[in-house]
Scaffold this active site. Structure first.
Site, PDB file in Angstrom:
ATOM      1  N   LYS A  83       0.845  -1.183   0.000  1.00  0.00           N
ATOM      2  CA  LYS A  83       0.000   0.000   0.000  1.00  0.00           C
ATOM      3  C   LYS A  83       0.889   1.245   0.000  1.00  0.00           C
ATOM      4  O   LYS A  83       1.949   1.276   0.628  1.00  0.00           O
ATOM      5  CB  LYS A  83      -0.903  -0.022   1.235  1.00  0.00           C
ATOM      6  CG  LYS A  83      -2.008   1.031   1.251  1.00  0.00           C
ATOM      7  CD  LYS A  83      -2.909   0.807   2.452  1.00  0.00           C
ATOM      8  CE  LYS A  83      -4.024   1.844   2.541  1.00  0.00           C
ATOM      9  NZ  LYS A  83      -4.904   1.592   3.709  1.00  0.00           N
ATOM     10  N   SER A 164      -9.460   1.456   2.718  1.00  0.00           N
ATOM     11  CA  SER A 164      -8.675   2.229   1.778  1.00  0.00           C
ATOM     12  C   SER A 164      -7.580   1.418   1.080  1.00  0.00           C
ATOM     13  O   SER A 164      -6.919   1.916   0.190  1.00  0.00           O
ATOM     14  CB  SER A 164      -8.029   3.410   2.516  1.00  0.00           C
ATOM     15  OG  SER A 164      -7.156   2.954   3.540  1.00  0.00           O
ATOM     16  N   SER A 188     -10.098  -0.877   6.741  1.00  0.00           N
ATOM     17  CA  SER A 188      -9.393  -0.655   5.479  1.00  0.00           C
ATOM     18  C   SER A 188      -8.662  -1.871   4.938  1.00  0.00           C
ATOM     19  O   SER A 188      -8.182  -1.840   3.812  1.00  0.00           O
ATOM     20  CB  SER A 188      -8.411   0.512   5.614  1.00  0.00           C
ATOM     21  OG  SER A 188      -9.112   1.723   5.749  1.00  0.00           O
TER      22      SER A 188
END
Length: 485
Positions: A83, A164, A188
């Site tokens: 990420k 996310s 997330s």
């Protein structure tokens, strides 16, 4: 080349690497080809934000090491995506999806990235994400960032990706990498894991280091594995472990961390397990089709020997409401992170980022920056606000002591079972672990999963339950990457 990369596991890839059927260099090239064909053209799911320019060199080096010395372990030569809020001290940026940080380089690896490199993993690139972990504004779609654009769900274009860690989940789902690392503050990892039909492990806060990760909350953040199988997720978890004295949360894990979590992979792990289902509140947003999928999953668990306590209500569920905790923690956490990047960093404070966005509104403010403004101008950054202090204490009381702890103790539970990621709000505020596992698909092809949750450092129990469910009911299927429904 005969090796089939689609849905290949770490163990399968490792065996092929050991026999010389493939090399890590060839493996990286196969993933890059899939990214070129399906992420950046064709479907253009847009999950990969940046490729490590050194990936092939690293792969070749690890191939040579394998030949001369043998593999370091299961992750030797395995390509991993990260990420884009996780620092790498190399030639890649760390931007959290923000154009304001598009030219930002970290001076050193995050602690967990050092651990991955030591394990022999290939850091292949960065995955797109919801900008600032979905803490930039209201109404921004999950999976959107000003730097990377919109991530799309490969199973159904009308289904959100979840946020996310959207790119991390979609890249794994599409077989653009072997495994990926996401982060979670409140759903997330679990949310995009659920909507990407993959495994997502959200660890106990304190199990693995948060140092070197662009933060959202100093009390709720954690990184975690994302994979196509429970075993692969656990192998990645093993590689992320390590005691980091710079992370105060890790002081809570003394005597509670296991060196190898694969010992808890038990295909009969549901036999005799007591699993509770909190139906009140957590089922209100389910469609009839999703409810049917969930109930079918529960029936299968019963068949595999689990004792289901249904309902096992969390009596505080409806008392848990908006909390100012993350809003208050964001500015201080972010400013401290930016300060550690050094004097040459393009952005030194949250206000610098806000000002940059104001100066480039067309590129950066498609959905505004209301949350950034709230964090900058309505919080002191000192954690002295009475509302913050009360909210933090309330969250711990309602989510831990009177919430999850009380319910599990009352019913003598091994775990709680939630539909999709709907338990993330309470588990994240408690700092407790969860694992999401695919459990089916709607008639429109949208993935649906179930989440096992428990108390702090009870990952062994969750791994046992999730693995047993997965092995006895292998539901996951790869997206076709040919056409949307």
């Amino acid at each position: 080349m005969s090796f089939e990369i689609v849905e290949a596991t770490i163990s399968e890839i490792g065996a092929a690497l050991d026999t010389g059927e493939i090399t890590s260099r060839q493996l990286v090239l196969m993933y890059l080809e899939r990214i070129a064909d399906h992420d950046k053209s064709g479907l253009t799911v847009n999950s990969v934000l940046e490729i490590n320019p050194d990936a092939l060199f690293i792969a070749e080096s690890l191939d040579t090491e394998r030949q001369l010395q043998g593999p370091r372990g299961p992750l030797h030569g395995i390509p991993v995506l990260l990420k884009d809020n996780i620092n790498t001290g190399d030639n890649m940026h760390t931007s959290a999806g923000s154009l304001a940080l598009a030219d930002s380089f970290a001076g050193e690896d995050a602690f967990i990235i050092s651990r991955l490199r030591e394990a022999g993993a290939i850091i292949m690139g960065k995955a797109n994400m919801t900008e600032f972990a979905n803490f930039m504004t209201n109404g921004m779609p999950s999976g959107y960032s000003s730097r990377g654009g919109q991530v799309l769900n490969p199973y159904n274009i009308s289904t959100p990706t979840g946020g996310s860690s959207a790119g991390s989940a979609v890249a794994v789902a599409c077989n653009f990498c072997t495994v990926s690392v996401g982060t979670e503050t409140s759903g997330s990892i679990l949310n995009p894991g659920n909507l990407g039909s993959i495994i997502g492990i959200k660890p106990t806060v304190g199990l693995i280091s948060r140092s070197g990760i662009l933060p959202l909350s100093s009390t709720q953040d954690t990184a975690g594995p994302m994979a196509r199988t429970v075993r692969d997720a656990v192998l990645l978890l093993n590689a992320l472990l390590g005691q980091d004295e710079k992370d105060a949360a890790m002081g809570t894990n003394r005597g509670k961390v296991h060196e190898d979590y694969t010992v808890f992979l038990d295909a009969n792990g549901l036999q005799g397990a007591r699993i509770g289902i909190p139906r009140d509140y957590y089922f209100e947003e389910l469609t009839e089709e999703q409810l049917a999928l969930f109930n079918a999953s529960v029936d299968r668990m019963r068949e595999l020997g689990a004792t289901i306590i249904d309902p096992a209500e969390i009596t505080t569920a409806r008392e848990i409401s908006y909390s100012s905790v993350v809003l208050n923690e964001f500015k201080t956490s972010l400013n401290a992170y930016l300060a550690r990047l050094g004097p040459g960093a393009p952005m030194r404070t949250l206000k610098d980022i806000i000002d940059f966005n104001h100066a480039h509104p067309v590129q950066t403010l498609k959905f505004g920056q209301a949350t950034l403004l709230d964090a900058e101008y309505t919080t002191s950054g000192t954690f002295t606000e009475p509302q913050y202090l009360r909210d933090r204490m309330t969250d711990l009381r309602l989510c831990k002591e009177q919430g999850i702890d009380a319910t599990m103790r009352e019913h003598q539970l091994d775990a709680l079972l939630f539909p999709a990621d709907f338990g993330a709000r309470i588990t994240s505020r408690a700092g407790y672990p969860s694992i999401v596992v695919p459990s089916g698909y709607t008639s429109a092809g949208a993935p649906f999963g179930v989440t096992f949750s428990a108390r702090a450092y009870e990952e062994p129990v969750l791994i046992r339950l999730a693995y047993a469910y997965e092995q006895n009911y292998k539901v996951r299927k790869a997206p076709s990457l040919k056409s949307f429904i």
